[in-house]
Design a protein around this motif. Structure first.
Motif: not given
Length: 136
Positions: A108-113, A117-133
Motif C-alpha cells: 500500500f502507499p506510504d502513509g496508508a493505514p 498484506l501477505w498471503l502465504r501459499v506454500k508450504p501452507d496457507v496463511a494471511v497476515l495483515w495489519s490495519y490501523d484505522a
C-alpha cells in the motif's frame, strides 16, 4: 493511477503455477479486438487461481485501477474463508523465501493505514495483515 511498480505477471504466473483468466476476453472478441491480456497489461483485469493445502485461492487484479480482490475457500465444500476487495494498492508481487515459503505480497502507499498484506501459499496457507484505522 496505475500500480507502481507494475506487477510482474511472470512472477504471478510462477506463484500461482498457471496462466490467469482474462475476464473480458469474450467481450473483446465480440467488439473485434483480438488482444491477449499480456498485450493489454496493466490495463486489463485478470484472475489468477490455484489450489494449495486444501484451499482454493483466487486473486482478481486490475493494476490500472489499483484494485485487488483476494478470495480463499475451503477446497472440499467451498466454504468461503476470506473475501477481500482492496482498492488503492500500490503494487503486488511474489516472494520466495529460502525456507520453502512462497508468498503473495500486496503493498500500500506510504502513509496508508494498511500495512503490507501477505498471503502465504506454500508450504501452507496463511494471511497476515495489519490495519490501523486511527491513521486513516
Amino acid at each position: 493511477m496505475v500500480m507502481e511498480p507494475v506487477p510482474a505477471y511472470d512472477d504471478l504466473i510462477w506463484l500461482f503455477e498457471d496462466e490467469p483468466i482474462h475476464r473480458y476476453v469474450e467481450d473483446e472478441k465480440a467488439t473485434g479486438n483480438e488482444y491477449g491480456w499480456r498485450e493489454l497489461w496493466p490495463y486489463t483485469s485478470v484472475t489468477f487461481r490455484t489450489t494449495r493445502a486444501g484451499h482454493d485461492i483466487a486473486m482478481d487484479i486490475e493494476p490500472g485501477n489499483e484494485v485487488v480482490r483476494l478470495r480463499l475457500r475451503a477446497e472440499g465444500d467451498g466454504a468461503e474463508l476470506l473475501d477481500l476487495n482492496i482498492v488503492g494498492v500500490r503494487t503486488v508481487g511474489a516472494v520466495r523465501e529460502g525456507n520453502g515459503r512462497e508468498l503473495l505480497r500486496v503493498d500500500f502507499p506510504d502513509g496508508a493505514p494498511a500495512a503490507t498484506l501477505w498471503l502465504r501459499v506454500k508450504p501452507d496457507v496463511a494471511v497476515l495483515w495489519s490495519y490501523d484505522a486511527r491513521s486513516a
